[in-house]
Design an enzyme around this catalytic site. Structure first.
Site, PDB file in Angstrom:
ATOM      1  N   HIS A   1      -3.993  -6.363   2.323  1.00  0.00           N
ATOM      2  CA  HIS A   1      -3.211  -7.210   2.794  1.00  0.00           C
ATOM      3  C   HIS A   1      -3.614  -8.681   3.108  1.00  0.00           C
ATOM      4  CE1 HIS A   1      -0.256  -4.044   4.866  1.00  0.00           C
ATOM      5  NE2 HIS A   1       0.072  -4.196   3.635  1.00  0.00           N
TER       6      HIS A   1
ATOM      7  N   GLU B   1      -5.581  -2.989   8.649  1.00  0.00           N
ATOM      8  CA  GLU B   1      -5.010  -3.432   9.864  1.00  0.00           C
ATOM      9  C   GLU B   1      -5.655  -3.286  11.121  1.00  0.00           C
ATOM     10  OE1 GLU B   1      -0.909  -1.831  10.175  1.00  0.00           O
ATOM     11  OE2 GLU B   1      -0.343  -2.659   7.871  1.00  0.00           O
TER      12      GLU B   1
ATOM     13  N   LYS C   1       6.028   0.127  14.577  1.00  0.00           N
ATOM     14  CA  LYS C   1       5.193  -0.742  14.089  1.00  0.00           C
ATOM     15  C   LYS C   1       5.830  -1.923  13.287  1.00  0.00           C
ATOM     16  CE  LYS C   1       1.080  -0.183  10.803  1.00  0.00           C
ATOM     17  NZ  LYS C   1       0.495   0.528   9.699  1.00  0.00           N
TER      18      LYS C   1
ATOM     19  N   SER D   1       0.988  -1.206   0.058  1.00  0.00           N
ATOM     20  CA  SER D   1      -0.152  -0.128   0.156  1.00  0.00           C
ATOM     21  C   SER D   1       0.859   1.120  -0.089  1.00  0.00           C
ATOM     22  CB  SER D   1      -0.892   0.042   1.261  1.00  0.00           C
ATOM     23  OG  SER D   1      -1.462   1.258   1.307  1.00  0.00           O
TER      24      SER D   1
ATOM     25  N   GLU E   1      -4.744   5.047  11.752  1.00  0.00           N
ATOM     26  CA  GLU E   1      -3.772   5.674  10.585  1.00  0.00           C
ATOM     27  C   GLU E   1      -4.701   5.552   9.227  1.00  0.00           C
ATOM     28  OE1 GLU E   1      -0.234   3.375   8.305  1.00  0.00           O
ATOM     29  OE2 GLU E   1      -0.602   2.924  10.484  1.00  0.00           O
TER      30      GLU E   1
ATOM     31  N   HIS F   1       7.611  -0.502   9.520  1.00  0.00           N
ATOM     32  CA  HIS F   1       8.168  -1.677   8.863  1.00  0.00           C
ATOM     33  C   HIS F   1       7.365  -1.368   7.485  1.00  0.00           C
ATOM     34  CE1 HIS F   1       4.625  -4.646   9.815  1.00  0.00           C
ATOM     35  NE2 HIS F   1       4.522  -3.383   9.651  1.00  0.00           N
TER      36      HIS F   1
ATOM     37  N   LYS G   1       8.553   5.766   7.280  1.00  0.00           N
ATOM     38  CA  LYS G   1       9.308   4.783   6.711  1.00  0.00           C
ATOM     39  C   LYS G   1      10.305   5.421   5.735  1.00  0.00           C
ATOM     40  CE  LYS G   1       4.723   2.697   6.222  1.00  0.00           C
ATOM     41  NZ  LYS G   1       3.387   2.328   5.265  1.00  0.00           N
TER      42      LYS G   1
ATOM     43  N   ASP H   1       0.066   8.481   7.116  1.00  0.00           N
ATOM     44  CA  ASP H   1       1.229   7.415   6.333  1.00  0.00           C
ATOM     45  C   ASP H   1       1.167   7.889   5.024  1.00  0.00           C
ATOM     46  OD1 ASP H   1       2.629   5.520   5.470  1.00  0.00           O
ATOM     47  OD2 ASP H   1       1.344   3.870   5.469  1.00  0.00           O
TER      48      ASP H   1
ATOM     49  N   GLU I   1       2.357  -9.865   6.854  1.00  0.00           N
ATOM     50  CA  GLU I   1       3.073  -8.970   8.130  1.00  0.00           C
ATOM     51  C   GLU I   1       2.677  -9.882   9.371  1.00  0.00           C
ATOM     52  OE1 GLU I   1       1.663  -5.137   8.218  1.00  0.00           O
ATOM     53  OE2 GLU I   1       2.365  -4.683   6.170  1.00  0.00           O
TER      54      GLU I   1
ATOM     55  N   ASP J   1      -5.405   0.484  11.044  1.00  0.00           N
ATOM     56  CA  ASP J   1      -5.073   1.356   9.603  1.00  0.00           C
ATOM     57  C   ASP J   1      -5.807   1.308   8.457  1.00  0.00           C
ATOM     58  OD1 ASP J   1      -3.772   2.198   7.675  1.00  0.00           O
ATOM     59  OD2 ASP J   1      -1.978   0.846   7.352  1.00  0.00           O
TER      60      ASP J   1
END
Length: 469
Positions: free
Chosen positions: A158, A167, A391, A46, A288, A368, A340, A315, A210, A247
Site C-alpha cells: 500500500h 497497515e 475497517k 492485497s 491481521e 472495505h 469482504k 483475511d 486508503e 495488518d
C-alpha cells in the site's frame, strides 16, 4: 403490499470507476413495485489466492482492467434469468449466480459481477420493503454499531516506503457513541499529520489508497511509537480509550518458507517473537494476517501466544469462505474473521461465513478494499450482523468517509444513545475468553480489553503514566 411487488423487473450493469481509477462494475436491480437497488464491486490490492476471481477484459484499453465483458454478461445472460424472481429470495438468487458461473472461484462470470448483483438485489428488496438496508438485513435486533479501526500509516504493497507490515491502525473503543469514536479518530489523524510533517517533511503526509500516510519509516516500532504520541497529543489515553492494530499482510512477505522482514529472511518463530515484543510494548488489540495464508500452524501459535491480549484475524487465510472459517476455527488458528463480500462473491456466502464464525466464538470484522467506491453497503452490513469492528480506512478520501458517514446516519436513525457495539457471544465463548466479551454494554472504558490495562508494561518508548500495570 403484494408479493409480486418484490419481483425483479429489470437488471442491468454499467462500467464505472473505483478509487484507484480502475474500472469496476455497477449493477442495478429494479422491482415490479418500484423498489430500486444498486451495488458496486470493490477491488483489493492485497488478495488471497482463494478469492473469487475478478472478470477483466485484458488488452490495451483501460490497461487491461476494463469490465465490459462482465457488463455484457449481466445484460445478456444474467438479467433474463433473474427477471421475475422475488428479490427477497437472496439465497436463491445468489445460488443461481453461482450455478450460472459454474466454477469454484467464479472465474466465468466474475466475482466482481456476482458481488455487484448480490448487493444490488438486497438493496432493492430493502427499498421495496420501506426499510433501511441494515434493518432489512438484520431485523429489529440490528442496533449495535461497530468499533471503527482506521488505517492511518501505510506500508507494504500500500506504500512506497520501507515498512514491511501493510497497515498500522488506531482503534478508538473507549467512547459512549460511534460519533465520539470518530471524533477521536479525526483528532488523532490531525495530530498524526502534524507530527509526520514536522519530522519528515511535507511529502510524508501525502495519502495512499486508503487515506493513510506513508512516511519514510522502516521498523514497525516507528509507526507504533508515533501513533502513541499522536493519541497522547490529541488528549486520549492509549490502551483505555484508543488502542492500536496491525495488518501484517504476511503472505506478501513470505518467500520459500521464510519471511522477509527488515531486510532479513526470518523463520516463523522469529516473526512470532517480533509480534510478541510489539504486543508487549504497545497497546495492540488487533493483529491481521500475521503469517502466510497457508501457514495454519503459525496462526495457531499466534493465537496461543497472543490471544489473551489481541485479536488474531484471518483475511487472506479465510477469504470470507465458510469452509475456511470452519477449518481455521477447528484448528484454533484465528479469533477474528475479516469479512469482504467480494472475496467470496455473494452476500449469502459472506453471511454463511459470519454465521460459521459466530457458531465457533470467532468475532467478525467487516472490511472495505483498497480499491473502493462510494457504495456504503459495508456500513449497513456491519450493523445488520452485529460486527465487532468495521475497517474502512483513514478518515480521509470520500470513498472511505462515506462509510463512516453512513454509520453516523444509522446512529442518528436509531437515536437511542448510548448504543451497544458488539455481538452477544455464547456463554462458552465468554467463559473461555472472559476479557473478550467485547463491549457488550456500551462503548465505554469499563469493558475495554482488560488484559491490556492490567498486563501492559510500558517501555522507554512510551510516555510515563499511559499504560497501567
Amino acid at each position: 403490499m403484494g408479493g409480486e411487488a418484490f419481483n425483479i423487473r429489470r437488471v442491468r450493469a454499467l462500467q464505472v470507476i473505483d478509487s484507484r481509477g480502475n474500472p469496476t462494475i455497477k449493477a442495478y436491480v429494479e422491482l415490479a413495485g418500484g423498489g430500486y437497488g444498486w451495488g458496486i464491486a470493490p477491488s483489493g490490492a492485497s488478495r488471497g489466492e482463494r478469492e473469487a476471481v475478478e472478470l477483466r477484459d485484458g488488452g490495451r484499453k483501460w490497461r487491461g482492467k476494463g469490465v465490459s465483458r462482465a457488463v455484457a454478461i449481466v445484460n445478456t445472460i444474467v438479467a433474463p434469468r433473474l427477471e421475475g424472481v422475488d428479490s427477497r429470495r437472496q439465497s436463491y438468487i445468489d445460488r443461481l449466480l453461482i450455478e450460472l458461473d459454474g466454477t469454484p472461484n467464479k472465474s466465468r462470470i466474475g466475482g466482481n459481477t456476482t458481488t455487484a448483483l448480490s448487493i444490488a438485489t438486497a438493496r432493492a428488496a430493502a427499498d421495496q420493503a420501506g426499510l433501511e438496508l441494515f434493518q432489512y438485513l438484520g431485523g429489529a435486533g440490528a442496533r449495535r454499531l461497530p468499533i471503527p479501526i482506521l488505517n492511518v500509516i501505510n506500508g507494504g504493497v500500500h506504500a512506497g516506503n520501507d515498512l514491511d507490515f501493510q497497515e498500522f491502525m488506531i482503534v478508538p473503543h473507549g467512547f459512549n457513541s460511534f460519533t465520539d469514536a470518530i471524533r477521536a479518530a479525526v483528532e488523532i489523524y490531525g495530530e498524526l499529520r502534524g507530527l509526520l510533517k514536522e519530522r519528515y517533511g511535507a511529502t510524508a503526509v501525502n495519502v495512499g489508497d486508503e487515506g493513510g500516510f506513508a512516511p519514510p519509516m522502516r521498523k514497525a516500532e516507528e509507526p507504533l511509537q508515533t501513533l502513541v504520541q499522536a493519541v497522547e497529543k490529541a488528549g486520549y489515553e492509549p490502551g483505555r480509550e484508543v488502542s492500536l492494530g496491525i495488518d501484517a499482510a504476511a503472505s506478501q512477505l513470505y518467500r520459500d518458507g521464510r519471511y522477509l522482514v527488515e531486510g532479513k529472511a526470518i523463520s516463523r518463530e522469529e516473526l512470532l517473537n517480533i509480534y510478541q515484543r510489539l504486543v508487549e510494548n504497545y497497546p495492540i488489540v488487533y493483529l491481521e494476517d500475521p503469517f502466510s495464508e497457508d501457514d495454519f500452524e503459525s496462526f495457531k501459535a499466534a493465537v496461543e501466544a497472543l490471544s489473551a491480549r489481541t485479536l488474531i484475524v484471518g483475511d487472506d487465510l479465510l477469504v470470507t469462505n465458510p469452509e475456511r472459517v470452519k477449518e481455521a476455527s477447528a484448528d484454533g488458528a484465528v479469533t477474528g474473521l475479516l469479512v469482504k463480500v467480494n472475496q467470496v462473491g455473494t452476500l449469502t456466502e459472506a453471511l454463511e461465513a459470519i454465521q460459521a464464525a459466530r457458531d465457533r466464538g470467532v468475532a467478525h470484522i467487516v472490511s472495505h478494499r483498497s480499491g473502493d467506491t462510494e457504495d456504503t453497503f459495508i456500513a449497513d452490513l456491519s450493523v445488520a450482523t452485529g460486527a465487532l469492528m468495521i475497517k474502512a480506512g483513514a478518515p480521509a478520501r470520500s470513498e472511505r468517509t462515506s462509510k463512516y458517514n453512513r454509520l453516523l446516519e444509522i446512529e442518528d436513525t436509531l437515536a437511542t444513545p448510548p448504543l451497544t457495539l458488539a455481538p452477544s457471544y455464547s456463554a462458552s465463548y465468554a467463559a473461555a475468553n472472559p476479557w473478550r466479551v467485547y463491549l457488550t454494554g456500551i462503548y465505554t472504558t469499563t469493558v475495554i480489553l482488560a488484559n491490556i490495562t492490567t498486563n501492559f508494561r510500558c517501555t522507554a518508548l512510551c510516555s510515563p503514566g499511559y499504560f497501567r500495570g
